[in-house]
Design an enzyme around this catalytic site. Structure first.
Site, short mmCIF file in Angstrom:
data_model
loop_
_atom_site.label_atom_id
_atom_site.label_comp_id
_atom_site.label_asym_id
_atom_site.label_seq_id
_atom_site.Cartn_x
_atom_site.Cartn_y
_atom_site.Cartn_z
N ASP A 113 0.86 -1.20 0.00
CA ASP A 113 0.00 0.00 0.00
C ASP A 113 0.88 1.24 0.00
O ASP A 113 2.07 1.16 0.35
CB ASP A 113 -0.92 0.02 1.23
N SER A 114 0.30 2.37 -0.36
CA SER A 114 1.05 3.62 -0.31
C SER A 114 1.48 3.94 1.12
O SER A 114 2.45 4.66 1.32
CB SER A 114 0.18 4.75 -0.86
N TYR A 172 -0.79 8.58 -2.39
CA TYR A 172 -0.76 8.41 -3.84
C TYR A 172 -2.00 9.04 -4.50
O TYR A 172 -2.01 9.27 -5.70
CB TYR A 172 -0.80 6.91 -4.19
N GLY A 173 -3.04 9.25 -3.68
CA GLY A 173 -4.37 9.55 -4.20
C GLY A 173 -4.49 10.69 -5.19
O GLY A 173 -5.37 10.69 -6.04
N CYS A 228 -4.22 -1.36 -2.27
CA CYS A 228 -4.38 0.09 -2.43
C CYS A 228 -5.22 0.29 -3.69
O CYS A 228 -4.86 -0.21 -4.76
CB CYS A 228 -3.00 0.71 -2.61
N ASN A 229 -6.33 0.97 -3.54
CA ASN A 229 -7.22 1.17 -4.69
C ASN A 229 -6.59 2.05 -5.75
O ASN A 229 -6.75 1.82 -6.94
CB ASN A 229 -8.52 1.80 -4.24
N THR A 230 -5.86 3.07 -5.28
CA THR A 230 -5.26 4.00 -6.24
C THR A 230 -4.26 3.25 -7.11
O THR A 230 -4.24 3.39 -8.33
CB THR A 230 -4.57 5.15 -5.47
N CYS A 282 -11.36 2.75 -0.77
CA CYS A 282 -10.01 3.13 -0.34
C CYS A 282 -9.73 2.34 0.93
O CYS A 282 -10.58 2.28 1.84
CB CYS A 282 -9.93 4.62 -0.06
N THR A 283 -8.55 1.74 0.98
CA THR A 283 -8.27 0.83 2.11
C THR A 283 -8.08 1.57 3.44
O THR A 283 -8.00 0.94 4.48
CB THR A 283 -7.03 -0.03 1.80
N1 DGL Z 1 -5.08 3.51 0.61
C1 DGL Z 1 -5.02 3.89 -0.73
C2 DGL Z 1 -6.27 3.49 -1.50
O1 DGL Z 1 -6.88 2.53 -1.20
C3 DGL Z 1 -4.66 5.28 -1.10
C4 DGL Z 1 -4.20 6.22 -0.13
C5 DGL Z 1 -3.36 7.25 -0.77
O2 DGL Z 1 -3.91 8.25 -1.26
O3 DGL Z 1 -2.16 7.02 -0.80
O4 DGL Z 1 -6.64 4.12 -2.44
#
Ligand code: DGL
Length: 280
Positions: free
Chosen positions: A13-14, A45-46, A76-78, A195-196
């Site tokens: 994950d980020s 990362y978003g 991580c979804n992003t 988003c996780t």
């Molecule tokens: N946890 C990450 C997700 O699921 C992103 C968080 C981030 O912006 O880094 O998208």
């Protein structure tokens, strides 16, 4: 071929968010070894571009491969939205055709339709996840009859990462985005937490929704999805070592990681530092 002594499942994950997924994976599949990598030095990362998210994610995946992982979950979804497909299609065949990288978007999109009777569903995510349109594309494959509404919540990850989400000020931003989503269609009756990080504020999100709106968070769905994947792919399963160990790496300061990580993982963790080459 014999099973490598240490071939953990990589979880990336980020930053901290993927720990909410790892926690559920370990509950479901405690027998395997896991290696978690949080790219805290470059989180969030978003709001980053496609190129940046792809480059950062690929670099971290390679690090996990170098540490013996055969299978990596982008928790991580992003990263799943902006980097997964390119890594699977372009990089893996050249890099390591016997290794696999999986994402977190599919496990929720393949069931969301079962939770909606109005056929109107919502997705809450980072700006990157929302603008990628990945949830819309994936949901369409499984439930073409659904109308999908999205809302980007750029302030939520920073509030969570900085442990400010329990304070009064955080509610302003939570309410703002939940209301903005419901304003797009008051008929929305199922929402994906895309988003996780968001499971940490699930109860706060619920405060601004009517009790009959269902909220789907990813942890246990991803864990079940991984279990099914390993059943379907015995050639991958047999490569995963099984000593029940957990190892944590962060690209930033381990002390700072340890301090916040338990909030997401529900247990104390002790991380090591992983140095990245920031020069390129
Ligand atoms: N946890 C990450 C997700 O699921 C992103 C968080 C981030 O912006 O880094 O998208």
């Amino acid at each position: 071929m014999s099973v490598p002594e240490h071939s953990p499942i990589g979880v990336f994950d980020s930053g901290f968010g993927g720990l909410t997924v790892l926690k559920e994976i370990v509950k479901e599949l405690p027998q395997y070894d896991y290696l978690y990598l949080g790219d805290n030095a470059r989180a969030p990362y978003g709001s980053r571009s496609y190129e940046t998210v792809y480059e950062y994610t690929l670099e971290c995946v390679k690090q996990l491969f170098d540490k013996g992982c055969h299978l990596v979950i982008l928790a991580c979804n992003t990263a799943s939205a902006k980097a997964l497909r390119t890594i699977q299609q372009k990089d893996l065949p050249k890099l390591a055709s016997n290794k696999r990288v999986l994402g977190v978007i599919r496990p929720t999109t393949e069931i969301i339709g079962n939770y909606s009777s109005t056929k109107q569903v919502g997705v809450l995510g980072t700006a990157g996840t929302v603008s990628s349109g990945s949830y819309i594309v994936e949901i369409e494959k499984f439930f073409p009859e659904l109308k999908v509404f999205q809302e980007a919540c750029p302030m939520w990850v920073p509030l969570i990462e900085n442990n400010e989400f329990d304070n009064k000020g955080a509610e302003y931003f939570i309410k703002k985005h939940v209301e903005a989503l419901m304003k797009q269609s008051p008929k929305i009756d199922a929402i994906i937490l895309g988003c996780t990080h968001y499971p940490l504020i699930e109860n706060k999100i619920k405060k601004f929704l009517s009790p009959d709106v269902k909220l789907l968070s990813q942890g246990n769905l991803v864990a079940k999805g991984l279990k099914e994947y390993l059943n379907r792919h015995p050639e991958m399963e047999k490569n995963c070592s099984k000593n029940g160990s957990l190892t944590f790496f962060t690209t930033d300061m381990p002390e700072a990681f340890d301090k916040n990580a338990s909030l997401f993982f529900g247990k104390e963790v002790k991380a090591k530092h992983l140095a990245l080459d920031f020069r390129h």
